[in-house]
Design a protein around this motif. Structure first.
Motif, PDB file in Angstrom:
ATOM      1  N   TRP A  81      34.515  35.764  26.990  1.00  0.00           N
ATOM      2  CA  TRP A  81      35.502  35.456  28.024  1.00  0.00           C
ATOM      3  C   TRP A  81      36.628  34.603  27.435  1.00  0.00           C
ATOM      4  CZ3 TRP A  81      35.536  36.700  33.341  1.00  0.00           C
ATOM      5  CH2 TRP A  81      36.474  36.036  34.109  1.00  0.00           C
ATOM      6  N   ASN A 133      27.744  24.636  35.262  1.00  0.00           N
ATOM      7  CA  ASN A 133      27.162  25.977  35.376  1.00  0.00           C
ATOM      8  C   ASN A 133      27.702  26.991  34.389  1.00  0.00           C
ATOM      9  OD1 ASN A 133      29.588  25.793  36.843  1.00  0.00           O
ATOM     10  ND2 ASN A 133      29.051  27.603  38.017  1.00  0.00           N
ATOM     11  N   PHE A 134      28.996  26.932  34.107  1.00  0.00           N
ATOM     12  CA  PHE A 134      29.555  27.712  32.986  1.00  0.00           C
ATOM     13  C   PHE A 134      30.210  26.676  32.090  1.00  0.00           C
ATOM     14  CE2 PHE A 134      28.726  31.983  34.415  1.00  0.00           C
ATOM     15  CZ  PHE A 134      28.576  31.839  35.781  1.00  0.00           C
ATOM     16  N   GLN A 137      33.006  28.160  29.484  1.00  0.00           N
ATOM     17  CA  GLN A 137      34.152  28.891  30.048  1.00  0.00           C
ATOM     18  C   GLN A 137      34.951  28.068  31.048  1.00  0.00           C
ATOM     19  OE1 GLN A 137      35.472  31.006  33.583  1.00  0.00           O
ATOM     20  NE2 GLN A 137      33.342  31.603  33.242  1.00  0.00           N
ATOM     21  N   LEU A 138      34.276  27.388  31.955  1.00  0.00           N
ATOM     22  CA  LEU A 138      35.010  26.692  33.018  1.00  0.00           C
ATOM     23  C   LEU A 138      35.709  25.436  32.536  1.00  0.00           C
ATOM     24  CD1 LEU A 138      32.609  27.277  35.998  1.00  0.00           C
ATOM     25  CD2 LEU A 138      34.843  28.289  35.620  1.00  0.00           C
ATOM     26  N   VAL A 261      26.485  29.772  40.730  1.00  0.00           N
ATOM     27  CA  VAL A 261      27.826  30.349  40.680  1.00  0.00           C
ATOM     28  C   VAL A 261      28.525  29.969  41.975  1.00  0.00           C
ATOM     29  CG1 VAL A 261      29.135  32.510  40.532  1.00  0.00           C
ATOM     30  CG2 VAL A 261      26.946  32.302  39.322  1.00  0.00           C
ATOM     31  N   CYS A 262      29.605  29.207  41.850  1.00  0.00           N
ATOM     32  CA  CYS A 262      30.262  28.690  43.059  1.00  0.00           C
ATOM     33  C   CYS A 262      30.825  29.823  43.903  1.00  0.00           C
ATOM     34  CB  CYS A 262      31.356  27.717  42.696  1.00  0.00           C
ATOM     35  SG  CYS A 262      32.667  28.472  41.746  1.00  0.00           S
ATOM     36  N   LEU A 263      31.024  30.966  43.267  1.00  0.00           N
ATOM     37  CA  LEU A 263      31.605  32.109  43.972  1.00  0.00           C
ATOM     38  C   LEU A 263      30.591  32.882  44.792  1.00  0.00           C
ATOM     39  CD1 LEU A 263      33.512  33.285  40.857  1.00  0.00           C
ATOM     40  CD2 LEU A 263      34.659  33.033  43.048  1.00  0.00           C
ATOM     41  N   THR A 416      35.827  38.403  38.088  1.00  0.00           N
ATOM     42  CA  THR A 416      35.215  38.795  36.806  1.00  0.00           C
ATOM     43  C   THR A 416      36.255  39.273  35.792  1.00  0.00           C
ATOM     44  OG1 THR A 416      34.902  41.069  37.547  1.00  0.00           O
ATOM     45  CG2 THR A 416      33.083  39.514  37.961  1.00  0.00           C
TER      46      THR A 416
HETATM   47  C1  LIG Z   1      34.715  52.317  30.837  1.00  0.00           C
HETATM   48  C2  LIG Z   1      35.521  53.262  31.657  1.00  0.00           C
HETATM   49  C3  LIG Z   1      35.414  53.318  33.026  1.00  0.00           C
HETATM   50  C4  LIG Z   1      34.542  52.439  33.844  1.00  0.00           C
HETATM   51  C5  LIG Z   1      34.539  51.117  33.706  1.00  0.00           C
HETATM   52  C6  LIG Z   1      33.644  50.273  34.455  1.00  0.00           C
HETATM   53  C7  LIG Z   1      32.850  50.803  35.582  1.00  0.00           C
HETATM   54  C8  LIG Z   1      33.558  48.959  34.086  1.00  0.00           C
HETATM   55  C9  LIG Z   1      32.632  48.008  34.721  1.00  0.00           C
HETATM   56  C10 LIG Z   1      32.667  46.745  34.273  1.00  0.00           C
HETATM   57  C11 LIG Z   1      31.813  45.692  34.807  1.00  0.00           C
HETATM   58  C12 LIG Z   1      30.754  46.009  35.777  1.00  0.00           C
HETATM   59  C13 LIG Z   1      32.033  44.453  34.357  1.00  0.00           C
HETATM   60  C14 LIG Z   1      31.328  43.270  34.825  1.00  0.00           C
HETATM   61  C15 LIG Z   1      31.757  42.090  34.335  1.00  0.00           C
HETATM   62  C16 LIG Z   1      31.203  40.855  34.869  1.00  0.00           C
HETATM   63  C17 LIG Z   1      31.655  39.653  34.462  1.00  0.00           C
HETATM   64  C18 LIG Z   1      32.655  39.500  33.387  1.00  0.00           C
HETATM   65  C19 LIG Z   1      31.184  38.461  35.134  1.00  0.00           C
HETATM   66  C20 LIG Z   1      31.821  37.270  34.977  1.00  0.00           C
HETATM   67  C21 LIG Z   1      31.378  36.140  35.771  1.00  0.00           C
HETATM   68  C22 LIG Z   1      31.998  34.965  35.722  1.00  0.00           C
HETATM   69  C23 LIG Z   1      33.104  34.701  34.797  1.00  0.00           C
HETATM   70  C24 LIG Z   1      31.567  33.943  36.631  1.00  0.00           C
HETATM   71  C25 LIG Z   1      32.325  32.841  36.894  1.00  0.00           C
HETATM   72  C26 LIG Z   1      31.759  31.898  37.853  1.00  0.00           C
HETATM   73  C27 LIG Z   1      32.445  30.854  38.356  1.00  0.00           C
HETATM   74  C28 LIG Z   1      33.823  30.553  38.100  1.00  0.00           C
HETATM   75  C29 LIG Z   1      31.683  30.063  39.316  1.00  0.00           C
HETATM   76  O1  LIG Z   1      31.632  30.501  40.446  1.00  0.00           O
HETATM   77  O2  LIG Z   1      31.043  29.068  38.986  1.00  0.00           O
HETATM   78  C30 LIG Z   1      36.190  54.328  33.828  1.00  0.00           C
HETATM   79  C31 LIG Z   1      37.243  53.575  34.625  1.00  0.00           C
HETATM   80  C32 LIG Z   1      35.234  55.039  34.762  1.00  0.00           C
HETATM   81  C33 LIG Z   1      36.846  55.402  32.939  1.00  0.00           C
HETATM   82  C34 LIG Z   1      37.512  54.791  31.754  1.00  0.00           C
HETATM   83  C35 LIG Z   1      36.442  54.131  30.872  1.00  0.00           C
END
Ligand SMILES: CC1=C(/C=C/C(C)=C/C=C/C(C)=C/C=C/C=C(C)/C=C/C=C(C)/C=C/C=C(\C)C(=O)O)C(C)(C)CCC1
Ligand code: NAI
Length: 532
Positions: A81, A133-134, A137-138, A261-263, A416
């Motif tokens: 990240w 918690n993070f 990153q945070l 996760v605060c979210l 995300t």
């Molecule tokens: C690859 C191609 C395609 C599809 C792409 C897809 C479906 C991508 C999916 C990506 C996903 C599910 C990503 C998930 C990422 C999750 C993350 C980064 C979570 C982060 C969480 C954080 C930072 C939490 C923070 C918390 C905080 C601030 C708090 O609350 O404390 C297509 C589009 C189908 C075709 C092209 C190729």
């Protein structure tokens, strides 16, 4: 995965007596003006990128030690990240930082000689306080914004994640400009000592309780603050929702980082006609995520410490509701199983405070009206909300309830992506960051004018002795006539229609010139092709 061959120094708070000098050095570095150079900022950002990359083993080990955080989550939500953040800031820094030339419609024609522009000045020396918690990153995502904006900064990691705090300290002190950027480790005494120093901005991520302390102290010196706080976030599941999808996605929101996760959702308002089915889908999603149970899973993190473990345990012990999923705990491992509690009162212990852990409540409702009333009662300005319903229901929820951010048909997916703005609303937070917002957060947008000397006679109107005739002339040059009457209705008189015709459908001269040029060019091209 265990990281036994990585050495992490034992936690050491920064000596209180050294804190004033650390803050003074950061202020001095800003006053040297070296941070105003884009090249200097780019070098620091590139050094920071490689520091994060090179300290990956230590960061992974520290996150595992402090939070039992899996390598997967540590890469996805912390280390990779930050690297993406660095690249984004470096790719766009020149465009973020360049002066914004001001023109029509903000600047009327008579002011066009004044060279009006907005200059992007760094706010100065900033303090960044992070949560547990993070812990990487945070704390360091806003730090990237501060570097990009040309600020100097002192960062204060959470003392609840001591291994991460020590790795971050070594990483920054060994790789970056030591005066411009410093790390102060510690808890309340050290943070209090930091807040006794003068900052140009304080960026705080943490609880509302501490956020008030920070904001109150900052107010004494009129120091601007950004507050990234928490909230009692609702999820709405109507009978038109895809219940299996909603269950799986909301469970994801409460299992990543063990729900710290605060979210994530605090409670789920489910239409009573589908609540039983929804709970079955939740259990099925649990079985798919944790075939051998959450405790045996190498993916599932742990609660950060005993205080938070017993806080969560008390919420479950005091509930008048019924545990419909999970409920297992093991104090020796600070393990709490993802747990859902069926409740029927906003006064239930599960509804009274932010859970900030792997527990949440399910609240059956008779209608969307009731759901919205309950959500606005529980917390009117949450950090996030999630809606699972028909398009019309989702639109109504977004219209009738505010939040810092929102996701339709998923858990906190809006947060995300590291390049889009993120922040609270009302008492869930002040200000936003991430992507360009991180640069803007630490920037003062300074309007500059430069009236030319040769225009002195033209600008005589402003001098005494005043001359009303000159003022009238200036008004005729600058002021637009209203196109509306006293009833607030737009007047579409002859002038309106003449303007529409002469401006070819627009109401301003700017676009009309372009439209007329296109028409004339087309006319002459036609005549040439017709041999006329
Ligand atoms: C690859 C191609 C395609 C599809 C792409 C897809 C479906 C991508 C999916 C990506 C996903 C599910 C990503 C998930 C990422 C999750 C993350 C980064 C979570 C982060 C969480 C954080 C930072 C939490 C923070 C918390 C905080 C601030 C708090 O609350 O404390 C297509 C589009 C189908 C075709 C092209 C190729
Ligand atoms: N909006 C957001 O992005 C996020 C919000 N949060 C919120 O933060 C809370 C959990 O994180 P925690 O680290 O427990 O928050 P916290 O408010 O207990 O601690 C945050 C920071 O404040 C410092 N601190 C604690 N008590 C203090 C005091 N009396 N005086 C001065 N400084 C003090 C800590 O050392 C830490 O660095 C939850 O409420 C959660 O909702 C957490 C992560 C992200």
């Amino acid at each position: 995965m265990e990281y036994t061959n990585v050495s992490i120094p034992a936690f050491e708070p920064t000596p209180l007596e050294t804190i004033p000098a650390i803050a003074s050095a950061a202020r001095g570095a800003f006053r040297s003006h070296r941070t105003k150079s884009l090249q200097w900022r780019q070098v620091q950002l590139r050094k920071f990128y490689w520091a994060v990359e090179d300290y990956k083993p230590q960061l992974l080990a520290a996150l595992q030690k402090d939070l039992h955080k899996s390598t997967f989550e540590s890469l996805l939500t912390e280390i990779d990240w930050l690297k993406k953040d660095c690249i984004f800031m470096l790719d766009h820094l020149e465009s973020f930082a360049k002066d914004e030339k001001l023109g029509s419609p903000a600047v009327p024609a008579v002011y066009s000689i004044m060279k009006m522009r907005v200059r992007k000045d760094p706010v100065g020396t900033v303090l960044i306080i992070g949560p547990y918690n993070f812990p990487v990153q945070l704390l360091l995502a806003p730090f990237i914004g501060a570097i990009g904006a040309g600020c100097t900064a002192v960062v204060k990691p959470s003392e609840l994640t001591p291994a991460c705090a020590m790795v971050i300290k070594e990483m920054i002190e060994k790789r970056l400009d030591n005066d411009a950027f410093a790390v102060v480790n510690g808890g309340i005494p050290e943070t209090t000592a930091l807040m006794n120093e003068k900052w140009d901005k304080v960026f705080f991520t943490g609880s509302a309780t501490v956020g008030k302390i920070i904001a109150r102290k900052a107010a004494e010196t009129l120091t601007p603050v950004v507050l990234e706080l928490g909230g009692k976030n609702p999820a709405f599941v109507t009978k038109k929702a895809n219940l299996a999808l909603a269950a799986r996605r909301l469970l994801w929101g409460k299992t990543l980082n063990a729900g710290q996760v605060c979210l994530s959702q605090n409670y789920i308002l489910v239409d009573k006609d589908v609540v039983t089915t929804f709970i079955e889908h939740l259990k099925q999603a649990y079985r798919e995520m944790f075939p051998n149970g959450a405790k045996a899973s190498p993916d599932f993190a742990r609660v950060v410490n005993q205080r938070h473990f017993f806080r969560l345990k008390k919420m479950l012990d005091d509930t008048k509701g019924k545990i419909v999923m999970g409920g297992a705990m093991d104090e020796s491992e600070l393990f709490i199983e993802p747990t859902a509690v069926l409740v029927n009162s906003v006064n239930d212990s599960m509804m009274q405070e932010e859970s900030f852990g792997p527990i949440f409540s399910i609240y059956p409702v008779n209608s969307l009206d009731e759901a919205l009333n309950i959500a606005n009662l529980v917390h009117r300005t949450p950090l996030s909300l999630f809606s699972f319903g028909s398009k019309a229901e989702n639109e109504r929820i977004l219209n009738e309830m505010t939040s810092g951010g929102a996701t339709v048909n998923d858990s906190y997916f809006h947060a995300t992506l590291n390049t889009v703005p993120f922040g609270g609303v009302g008492d869930s937070g002040w200000g936003a960051y991430r992507g360009k917002a991180s640069f803007d957060c630490f920037t003062h947008f300074r309007t500059i004018a430069e009236p030319p000397s040769w225009a002195e006679s033209l600008m005589r109107v402003r001098y005494m002795p005043y001359d009303l005739s000159r003022l009238s002339m200036l008004s005729r040059l600058m002021d637009k006539k209203p196109n509306f009457d006293r009833n607030g209705q737009v007047i579409k008189g002859l002038g309106y229609w003449m303007s529409m015709i002469l401006c070819l459908g627009g109401t301003g001269a700017k676009g009309a010139l372009v439209r007329w040029a296109v028409i004339l060019a087309a006319h002459y091209l036609y005549r040439i092709r017709a041999g006329q």
